[in-house]
Each structure stands twice: as C-alpha cells, then as structure tokens.
Scaffold this active site. Structure first.
Site, PDB file in Angstrom:
ATOM      1  N   LYS A  38      32.006  -3.592  14.237  1.00 21.58           N
ATOM      2  CA  LYS A  38      32.008  -2.289  13.562  1.00 21.58           C
ATOM      3  C   LYS A  38      33.414  -1.678  13.577  1.00 21.58           C
ATOM      4  O   LYS A  38      34.257  -2.067  14.396  1.00 21.58           O
ATOM      5  CB  LYS A  38      30.997  -1.357  14.227  1.00 21.58           C
ATOM      6  CG  LYS A  38      31.199  -1.115  15.703  1.00 21.58           C
ATOM      7  CD  LYS A  38      29.918  -0.610  16.369  1.00 21.58           C
ATOM      8  CE  LYS A  38      30.181  -0.257  17.812  1.00 21.58           C
ATOM      9  NZ  LYS A  38      28.930  -0.078  18.574  1.00 21.58           N
ATOM     10  N   TYR A 264      58.337  19.746  16.554  1.00 17.11           N
ATOM     11  CA  TYR A 264      57.608  20.954  16.149  1.00 17.11           C
ATOM     12  C   TYR A 264      57.270  21.823  17.349  1.00 17.11           C
ATOM     13  O   TYR A 264      56.966  21.310  18.429  1.00 17.11           O
ATOM     14  CB  TYR A 264      56.309  20.575  15.439  1.00 17.11           C
ATOM     15  CG  TYR A 264      56.513  20.018  14.050  1.00 17.11           C
ATOM     16  CD1 TYR A 264      57.336  20.662  13.125  1.00 17.11           C
ATOM     17  CD2 TYR A 264      55.871  18.852  13.658  1.00 17.11           C
ATOM     18  CE1 TYR A 264      57.505  20.148  11.842  1.00 17.11           C
ATOM     19  CE2 TYR A 264      56.032  18.340  12.384  1.00 17.11           C
ATOM     20  CZ  TYR A 264      56.855  18.992  11.482  1.00 17.11           C
ATOM     21  OH  TYR A 264      57.006  18.483  10.227  1.00 17.11           O
TER      22      TYR A 264
HETATM   23  C1  LIG Z   1      29.023  -0.825  19.843  1.00 15.56           C
HETATM   24  C2  LIG Z   1      27.783  -1.448  20.322  1.00 15.56           C
HETATM   25  C3  LIG Z   1      27.810  -2.604  21.126  1.00 15.56           C
HETATM   26  C4  LIG Z   1      29.090  -3.188  21.678  1.00 15.56           C
HETATM   27  O1  LIG Z   1      29.426  -2.541  22.873  1.00 15.56           O
HETATM   28  P1  LIG Z   1      30.714  -2.998  23.722  1.00 15.56           P
HETATM   29  O2  LIG Z   1      30.715  -2.086  24.883  1.00 15.56           O
HETATM   30  O3  LIG Z   1      31.884  -2.768  22.819  1.00 15.56           O
HETATM   31  O4  LIG Z   1      30.539  -4.424  24.048  1.00 15.56           O
HETATM   32  C5  LIG Z   1      26.620  -3.230  21.427  1.00 15.56           C
HETATM   33  N1  LIG Z   1      25.449  -2.714  20.990  1.00 15.56           N
HETATM   34  C6  LIG Z   1      25.377  -1.604  20.253  1.00 15.56           C
HETATM   35  C7  LIG Z   1      24.042  -1.093  19.823  1.00 15.56           C
HETATM   36  C8  LIG Z   1      26.523  -0.916  19.898  1.00 15.56           C
HETATM   37  O5  LIG Z   1      26.446   0.204  19.184  1.00 15.56           O
END
Ligand SMILES: *Cc1c(COP(=O)(O)O)cnc(C)c1O
Length: 369
Positions: A38, A264
């Site tokens: 993702k 800034y």
């Molecule tokens: C993002 C996510 C993961 C991955 O988690 P990590 O800690 O990055 O390994 C796994 N399962 C779900 C449902 C997630 O949303």
C-alpha cells in the site's frame, strides 16, 4: 552507484530480496507470504517492488485501495491482490481487474454481493475481516452467524480468506493484549469456518507479528515494513536492510556572522560564525517541519549535520560548520545511517510515516548494489 546530482529516493531491490528471505526464514515453508504494497509500497515504487516479489515467489500482494490494485494489474501483475480497505463505489473496477476485496462490514458485504451478482460472478474470491481488538475495520464476533448465513445464500462470492489485524504486535508490554487477540482470532475463525463448511486461508500476523508471535502464523502472514527494512525494534532492524535511501546534494553554501539568522521566521540565529548549506528538499518532498529547528541530522561526507531553522517547502538548511564539503556534494537524508527509523524517531514519529510521506515529486532510482 554514481553520486547523485539531485534529490532522489534510491531503491535497492537486493535489499528487498534479503528482507523477504529473512522474513520467510521466520515462518514455515508451507505458510504463504503476503507482501503489503500500500501507499506506493511504503513510499518506494509499487510496480517495481511487485515485479521483484512476484519473481521471488511471493503468494499474495495487498494494497489499501482499489486504484492501487488496478495500477498493479495494469503493469501485468498476475498473483492475487487483496484490497484491504475497499469502498463500494469502486466495486465494478475491483471486479474488472480481479482484485480481492476485504469485506469488513455488513454494508460492504451487502453492496459487494449486489455488485458481484450484477456482473454475473460465481464464486468470486473475497476475504472476510474480523475485529479482534484494534477497533478499526472488521466484523464483530457476534456477527459471525448473520455473515456466514448471508454468504452461503449466494453463489456469486466465495470466502477464500479470513483475517484480523493485531494492535500492538511490536510492543511486548502489550503481550497479554496480543495473546487475547490471538485467542479471539482462533475462536472466531473456528466458528466462522464451521458455519461456512470449509476453511479458507487464515491470516493474522504483520511484520512484528512474524518476529514476536510466529506461533500464530496460520496459513499466511502479511508483511509490509519488514520487507522495506524495518522491524519496529533495533535488534530486528539490524537483521534487515533498508530498501530506500533518500539522497540529495548541497545547492549552495553560505557563511553567516553572529546574530544573522537563517530561513523563514528567522528561526535559527547564529551565536558564532557558521557555515550553512542549502539542500533542494523540503516539506513538499516529505521532510516535514517537524524535522526542523535542530531536531534532526543528515550526513554530509560521513559527518552529522543538523537541520537548522524551519524546513521550507522546497529547501532545508543544515549546519556544516567544521564539515569539509563543497557545493554539489552528496547528502544522505536517511538510508543505512541514519536509517528511517532513527531519523523519524528524532521527531517522535515512525519509519512508516516518514517512508510513505516521501512525495511523488522525488525521483525514484533503482539499484541492486
Ligand atoms: C499495513 C498492514 C499490514 C502490514 O503491517 P506491517 O507492520 O507494515 O508489516 C498488515 N495487515 C494489514 C491489515 C495492514 O493494514
């Protein structure tokens, strides 16, 4: 790798392979591996990462939203892609690209069944998500019967997976809470699968789940951050290799006198003579204002240089007093040292936020070294 001449995020695909092999070594060879891609594969490049992982034999991919999955399908990725948080408005698109939806609520179940029936599907694969304590997405235990009954009444869909997500797998002070989640998952899936009359693949563990609770690996694990080189604990980080290195160069060097200020709001005021360097990277690239005002450092020719004053949209200024360097020299924002976990900790946040926040303006380059 040649020294960079602009701001780039360097992605090391050999490090990805190393991390995949390390994480795989922590689970049984029969346990499937789902790679979480993702948010552009945690800020890197979802397509390149997916291609590499597919070639390495990963079983499943996951994304958060439908359009992330569509991009992977359009690039030719063939393995199952689980959409973790789909919205009903995208169901036709999801069906068209053979993405697997996570069904997490009654409303989403109703509308997915309608979409699947309208497009003439039979046994379209879905994963059902249960809430075991994170209280984010998922059916409650008391919904097991209604949900399984409703699923059995249609031939349009078929449950190919059932899962839940841990709230604190990285925190061993919360071990009792996590163990309660493990028991809850076991109970829920037993009842649910009994009602269904078959057992789809069950999956629960994220990266820290793999490293801390591998006894609960079930049929598949889901890893995101670990693949990119971080394990939420320093001793795990040491066994993994950061996939992304954020590099830039020195655009300009200034010498400033006592009482002169930098940037800034005149947020940095020199007490003594200072040499400062301006870098072509700012909060629009994902290095937020939180990292400014002396909180965080970067590396210039192997030496620590603190970020001074306020981070601007397109630039940051660093203190290079006593660091031999020239305009055009390479600067490491994060990579092996400091790594994204250390860099983000300096501003009280986590590697996930830093990595996924590197904006699309930053060019991605790929290396195998
Ligand atoms: C993002 C996510 C993961 C991955 O988690 P990590 O800690 O990055 O390994 C796994 N399962 C779900 C449902 C997630 O949303």
């Amino acid at each position: 790798m040649a020294k960079t001449q602009e701001t780039v995020l360097e992605i090391n695909l050999n490090h990805l392979e190393h991390n995949y092999r390390y994480l795989s070594s922590k689970i049984k060879s029969s346990t499937k591996f789902l790679a979480v891609l993702k948010a552009f594969a945690y800020g890197s490049d979802a397509i390149k990462i997916a291609e590499k992982l597919e070639a390495l034999g990963v079983d499943y991919l996951a994304v958060a939203y439908t359009k992330e999955g569509v991009a992977l399908r359009k690039s030719g990725i063939k393995i199952p892609i689980l959409v973790l948080h789909p919205q009903a408005i995208n169901f036709n698109l999801l069906l068209k690209h053979q993405l697997t939806p996570t069904i997490y609520s009654q409303k989403i179940l109703d509308s997915f069944i309608k979409s699947a029936q309208n497009s003439g599907q039979t046994a379209y694969p879905i994963h059902i998500k249960f809430n075991t304590g994170l209280n984010r997405l998922g059916f409650a235990e008391k919904e097991i019967e209604v949900v399984s009954d409703q699923i059995l009444q249609t031939t349009a869909i078929k449950v190919t997976g059932v899962f839940s997500h841990l709230a604190a797998s990285e925190d061993l002070n919360e071990k009792h809470f996590t163990q309660a989640q493990l028991r809850s998952f076991e109970n829920i899936t037993q009842k649910f699968c009994h009602n269904l009359g078959y057992t789809p693949i069950r999956h629960l563990l994220n990266t820290s789940g793999i490293t801390n609770f591998s006894e609960a690996q079930y049929d598949m694990v889901r890893s995101g951050i670990g693949l990119y080189g971080f394990g939420n604990e320093a001793h795990v980080d040491q066994l993994l290799k950061p996939v992304a290195t954020l590099k830039t160069i020195i655009s300009q060097i200034h010498t400033i006198k006592p009482n002169e200020t930098v940037g800034y709001n005149r947020a940095f005021a020199a007490k003594t003579f200072k040499t400062i360097a301006t870098l072509p990277i700012g909060h629009a690239d994902g290095i937020g204002r939180i990292y400014g005002k002396g909180k965080t450092w970067v590396y210039v020719n192997g030496k620590k240089a603190f970020i001074i004053g306020n981070v601007c949209m397109d630039m940051i200024m660093i203190d290079i007093t006593n660091i031999p360097c020239n305009e055009g020299d390479e600067v490491i924002i994060f990579g092996e040292n400091p790594n994204a976990s250390e860099f983000s900790a300096s501003a009280n946040t986590i590697s996930y936020e830093l990595l996924t926040g590197i904006s699309q303006r930053v060019k991605r380059v790929f290396t195998k070294n």
